[in-house]
Motif scaffolding. Structure first.
Motif, PDB file in Angstrom:
ATOM      1  N   HIS A 245       0.816  -1.222   0.000  1.00  0.00           N
ATOM      2  CA  HIS A 245       0.000   0.000   0.000  1.00  0.00           C
ATOM      3  C   HIS A 245       0.848   1.269   0.000  1.00  0.00           C
ATOM      4  CE1 HIS A 245      -3.267  -2.689   1.963  1.00  0.00           C
ATOM      5  NE2 HIS A 245      -3.406  -2.675   0.655  1.00  0.00           N
ATOM      6  N   LEU A 246       2.128   1.117   0.367  1.00  0.00           N
ATOM      7  CA  LEU A 246       3.007   2.285   0.355  1.00  0.00           C
ATOM      8  C   LEU A 246       3.112   2.901  -1.034  1.00  0.00           C
ATOM      9  CD1 LEU A 246       5.968   1.236   2.668  1.00  0.00           C
ATOM     10  CD2 LEU A 246       4.460   3.196   2.976  1.00  0.00           C
ATOM     11  N   ALA A 247       3.058   2.058  -2.049  1.00  0.00           N
ATOM     12  CA  ALA A 247       3.161   2.564  -3.425  1.00  0.00           C
ATOM     13  C   ALA A 247       2.048   3.554  -3.740  1.00  0.00           C
ATOM     14  CB  ALA A 247       3.132   1.391  -4.410  1.00  0.00           C
ATOM     15  N   VAL A 248       0.888   3.316  -3.175  1.00  0.00           N
ATOM     16  CA  VAL A 248      -0.247   4.222  -3.398  1.00  0.00           C
ATOM     17  C   VAL A 248       0.030   5.575  -2.743  1.00  0.00           C
ATOM     18  CG1 VAL A 248      -2.709   4.599  -2.957  1.00  0.00           C
ATOM     19  CG2 VAL A 248      -1.869   2.301  -3.507  1.00  0.00           C
ATOM     20  N   PHE A 249       0.444   5.533  -1.475  1.00  0.00           N
ATOM     21  CA  PHE A 249       0.572   6.778  -0.725  1.00  0.00           C
ATOM     22  C   PHE A 249       1.820   7.574  -1.079  1.00  0.00           C
ATOM     23  CE2 PHE A 249      -2.251   4.159   1.911  1.00  0.00           C
ATOM     24  CZ  PHE A 249      -3.336   5.023   1.970  1.00  0.00           C
ATOM     25  N   THR A 250       2.897   6.917  -1.459  1.00  0.00           N
ATOM     26  CA  THR A 250       4.069   7.677  -1.876  1.00  0.00           C
ATOM     27  C   THR A 250       3.824   8.378  -3.213  1.00  0.00           C
ATOM     28  OG1 THR A 250       5.035   5.644  -2.811  1.00  0.00           O
ATOM     29  CG2 THR A 250       5.748   6.294  -0.607  1.00  0.00           C
ATOM     30  N   LEU A 252       0.877   9.553  -4.038  1.00  0.00           N
ATOM     31  CA  LEU A 252      -0.046  10.640  -3.705  1.00  0.00           C
ATOM     32  C   LEU A 252       0.652  11.771  -2.952  1.00  0.00           C
ATOM     33  CD1 LEU A 252      -3.108   8.523  -2.473  1.00  0.00           C
ATOM     34  CD2 LEU A 252      -3.037   9.920  -4.554  1.00  0.00           C
ATOM     35  N   LEU A 253       1.544  11.420  -2.032  1.00  0.00           N
ATOM     36  CA  LEU A 253       2.097  12.406  -1.107  1.00  0.00           C
ATOM     37  C   LEU A 253       2.953  13.465  -1.790  1.00  0.00           C
ATOM     38  CD1 LEU A 253       2.579  13.386   1.787  1.00  0.00           C
ATOM     39  CD2 LEU A 253       4.448  11.729   1.969  1.00  0.00           C
ATOM     40  N   GLY A 254       3.989  13.046  -2.509  1.00  0.00           N
ATOM     41  CA  GLY A 254       4.906  14.018  -3.102  1.00  0.00           C
ATOM     42  C   GLY A 254       4.229  14.951  -4.086  1.00  0.00           C
ATOM     43  N   ALA A 257       1.904  17.392  -2.188  1.00  0.00           N
ATOM     44  CA  ALA A 257       2.573  18.309  -1.260  1.00  0.00           C
ATOM     45  C   ALA A 257       3.338  19.410  -1.971  1.00  0.00           C
ATOM     46  CB  ALA A 257       3.505  17.525  -0.345  1.00  0.00           C
ATOM     47  N   THR A 258       4.228  19.039  -2.887  1.00  0.00           N
ATOM     48  CA  THR A 258       5.139  20.014  -3.490  1.00  0.00           C
ATOM     49  C   THR A 258       5.216  19.914  -5.007  1.00  0.00           C
ATOM     50  OG1 THR A 258       6.948  18.468  -3.043  1.00  0.00           O
ATOM     51  CG2 THR A 258       6.590  20.229  -1.435  1.00  0.00           C
ATOM     52  N   GLY A 259       4.374  19.067  -5.603  1.00  0.00           N
ATOM     53  CA  GLY A 259       4.405  18.940  -7.050  1.00  0.00           C
ATOM     54  C   GLY A 259       5.623  18.208  -7.548  1.00  0.00           C
ATOM     55  N   GLN A 260       6.097  17.199  -6.803  1.00  0.00           N
ATOM     56  CA  GLN A 260       7.220  16.381  -7.251  1.00  0.00           C
ATOM     57  C   GLN A 260       6.774  14.923  -7.280  1.00  0.00           C
ATOM     58  OE1 GLN A 260       9.226  17.628  -3.332  1.00  0.00           O
ATOM     59  NE2 GLN A 260      10.344  15.765  -3.850  1.00  0.00           N
ATOM     60  N   PRO A 261       7.368  14.088  -8.134  1.00  0.00           N
ATOM     61  CA  PRO A 261       6.890  12.709  -8.276  1.00  0.00           C
ATOM     62  C   PRO A 261       6.953  11.902  -6.993  1.00  0.00           C
ATOM     63  CG  PRO A 261       8.312  13.303 -10.104  1.00  0.00           C
ATOM     64  CD  PRO A 261       8.424  14.413  -9.112  1.00  0.00           C
ATOM     65  N   ILE A 262       7.981  12.147  -6.170  1.00  0.00           N
ATOM     66  CA  ILE A 262       8.127  11.414  -4.916  1.00  0.00           C
ATOM     67  C   ILE A 262       9.079  12.208  -4.032  1.00  0.00           C
ATOM     68  CG2 ILE A 262      10.123  10.030  -5.638  1.00  0.00           C
ATOM     69  CD1 ILE A 262       8.817   7.629  -4.195  1.00  0.00           C
ATOM     70  N   LEU A 300      -9.378  11.913   9.767  1.00  0.00           N
ATOM     71  CA  LEU A 300      -8.224  11.112  10.198  1.00  0.00           C
ATOM     72  C   LEU A 300      -7.515  10.428   9.028  1.00  0.00           C
ATOM     73  CD1 LEU A 300      -9.675   9.465  13.422  1.00  0.00           C
ATOM     74  CD2 LEU A 300      -8.079  11.382  13.282  1.00  0.00           C
ATOM     75  N   LYS A 301      -8.061  10.533   7.826  1.00  0.00           N
ATOM     76  CA  LYS A 301      -7.380   9.995   6.648  1.00  0.00           C
ATOM     77  C   LYS A 301      -6.173  10.856   6.246  1.00  0.00           C
ATOM     78  CE  LYS A 301     -11.487   8.077   4.310  1.00  0.00           C
ATOM     79  NZ  LYS A 301     -12.309   8.182   3.068  1.00  0.00           N
ATOM     80  N   CYS A 302      -6.116  12.060   6.742  1.00  0.00           N
ATOM     81  CA  CYS A 302      -5.123  13.049   6.294  1.00  0.00           C
ATOM     82  C   CYS A 302      -3.705  12.487   6.321  1.00  0.00           C
ATOM     83  CB  CYS A 302      -5.215  14.289   7.179  1.00  0.00           C
ATOM     84  SG  CYS A 302      -4.004  15.566   6.785  1.00  0.00           S
ATOM     85  N   ILE A 303      -2.955  12.684   5.214  1.00  0.00           N
ATOM     86  CA  ILE A 303      -1.556  12.250   5.141  1.00  0.00           C
ATOM     87  C   ILE A 303      -0.599  13.441   5.246  1.00  0.00           C
ATOM     88  CG2 ILE A 303      -2.096  10.166   3.836  1.00  0.00           C
ATOM     89  CD1 ILE A 303      -1.118  11.580   1.302  1.00  0.00           C
ATOM     90  N   ARG A 304      -1.125  14.593   5.678  1.00  0.00           N
ATOM     91  CA  ARG A 304      -0.316  15.788   5.953  1.00  0.00           C
ATOM     92  C   ARG A 304       0.490  16.259   4.747  1.00  0.00           C
ATOM     93  NH1 ARG A 304      -3.371  15.172   9.738  1.00  0.00           N
ATOM     94  NH2 ARG A 304      -2.835  15.308  11.970  1.00  0.00           N
TER      95      ARG A 304
END
Length: 456
Positions: A245-250, A252-254, A257-262, A300-304
């Motif tokens: 599941h990390l592949a999904v969130f990594t 999404l996150l980058g 957050a900052t407009g970068q792929p990861i 609580l879903k928030c990934i900050r």
């Protein structure tokens, strides 16, 4: 006590800073859009991330127990903290046992939420924030104004002055490369002399018992690798079921957050280093209470990632400190009332309800809908200020009676045409303090519609 509007008014006095802050954050939002538009399956990834988080929140106890069992089997010491006070005491206890007098800490909104720095400093422990933005605001003695870019409200010239005062850089220097190298040299000594390192946690994997820390500077890795004692502090909602599941969130996150792929560094920590100790502190601090609120548990879903802040027209123009809460912006405005409704009653109103925050949220939190629901609760529980409750009561009486509504509309149009300006633009007209009222129409829409319908 100041409210959001009055704190925002202070920020807005500096027009140049306000415009720069607004444009800078919109630039980050634009970078995000450019990247995600190139991914045809982006909405499917968002939905998958949201679904995984739904599963976690519905089975949080099971996943936490699995995570703790795996972590302890790996040689990790796991602690449970019911609130901020217990979290701080646990961390201080670990440091005291090892006679630690200096620590390095990477970015952690949880430790900000718990006010860990202040607690440790009261006990004589030096705390050095090693994320560049966090170090800047620590030297300035300010809280972060953004969860990803904590010093986004400051200009390079101000940072240059700050570094000249604290780090001995050349007076008047504002070149980002020069200032960054000075900070690097300053922090390198801190890394080498620290006896313990503290990090936040982006994700904790129940399947493996490991934690994942995402940074762009590598400072978390530097601290953990050099210090014999490593402490990872995490909210209980950060757990995810499996490593896949990390592949999904990594993804999404980058981007969000900052407009970068990861993120540049995505570091996995599963067990203590040879001769060292690894601790994980699991913190509730109101999270289970929020989980029990059906209308608000999705928060609580928030990934900050901060995407909701980068897009919000209110946050961009009012600055993060105007929210007076650890997590500012739209997401903070739905989390903070659950912590203290009376203190944070104004934050759900710091929004246009445009829905842009919900549109960009990588895990599809219904932020604008929750803002509206909190407004209703604020009103129902009697926390509305008189300047809002009295006019709303009057408006309710007028809007519920057609004849009275027609009469009041006509009376208002007449009064606005003939009344002196000083009578209209006074201390009671908050809108008119910074804006001109629209031109008064000759008749109401109802009158116009009735006439034109007949003509048709």
């Amino acid at each position: 006590m100041q409210n959001h509007a009055s704190r925002a008014a202070t920020f807005l006095k500096d027009d140049a800073r306000t415009d720069w802050h607004n444009n800078t954050l919109w630039h980050v939002r634009s970078k995000r859009d450019k990247l995600v538009h190139g991914i045809p399956e982006w909405e499917s990834i968002r939905q998958l991330g949201s679904d995984i988080k739904d599963n976690v929140l519905s089975n949080l106890d099971t996943y936490l127990e699995q995570f703790v069992a795996k972590a302890e089997a790996n040689g990790v010491i796991v602690h449970w903290a019911v609130d901020a006070k217990e979290h701080n005491e646990i961390v201080h206890g670990i440091l005291a046992r090892h006679k630690v007098d200096k620590i390095v800490k990477s970015k952690s909104m949880l430790t900000e939420e718990c006010h860990l720095n202040e607690h440790l400093e009261k006990h004589g422990i030096e705390v050095v924030d090693t994320d560049l933005g966090e170090r800047i605001i620590q030297l300035k003695k300010e809280p972060p104004s953004h969860i990803v870019m904590p010093a986004i409200h400051l200009k390079k010239e101000e940072i240059g002055e700050l570094f000249h005062e604290h780090l001995g850089t050349e007076k008047g220097a504002s070149d980002p490369q020069y200032l960054t190298e000075a900070a690097r040299g300053h922090l390198r000594e801190k890394f080498l002399s620290a006896k313990a390192a503290i990090t936040g946690v982006n994700f904790a994997v129940a399947e493996t018992g490991g934690v994942v820390v995402c940074t762009n500077e590598g400072n978390a890795d530097m601290g953990v690798h050099l210090a014999p004692v490593q402490i990872h502090c995490m909210g209980i909602e950060k757990v995810i079921p499996r490593a896949e599941h990390l592949a999904v969130f990594t993804r999404l996150l980058g981007r969000s957050a900052t407009g970068q792929p990861i993120t540049i560094y995505t570091s996995h920590h599963h067990r203590p280093k040879v001769g060292g100790e690894m601790h994980i502190v699991l913190v509730d601090n109101g999270r289970t209470k929020q989980l029990g609120r059906e209308d608000f548990r999705n928060s609580l879903k928030c990934i900050r990632c901060g995407a909701c802040m980068n897009t919000c027209p209110i946050y961009r123009r009012s600055g993060g400190h105007s929210y007076d809460h650890t997590i500012p912006g739209p997401i903070g405005s739905i989390l903070s009332p659950g912590k203290d409704l009376k203190k944070n009653k104004d934050l759900p109103f710091a929004s246009t309800l445009c829905g842009s925050c919900s549109d960009v949220c990588p895990v599809k939190i219904d932020i604008h809908e929750q803002l509206y629901k909190w407004r209703q609760i604020v009103s129902e529980e009697g926390h509305l200020e008189n300047v809002k409750s009295i006019p709303l009561a009057g408006a309710g009486a007028v809007l519920s009676r057609g004849g009275l509504y027609n009469f009041m509309g006509k009376a208002a149009r007449t009064a606005l045409k003939i009344a002196p300006r000083a009578l209209i633009y006074n201390q009671f007209n908050a809108w008119g303090q910074s804006r001109e009222l629209p031109e008064v129409p000759k008749n109401s829409f109802k009158e116009w519609y009735a006439k034109n319908r007949k003509d048709a």
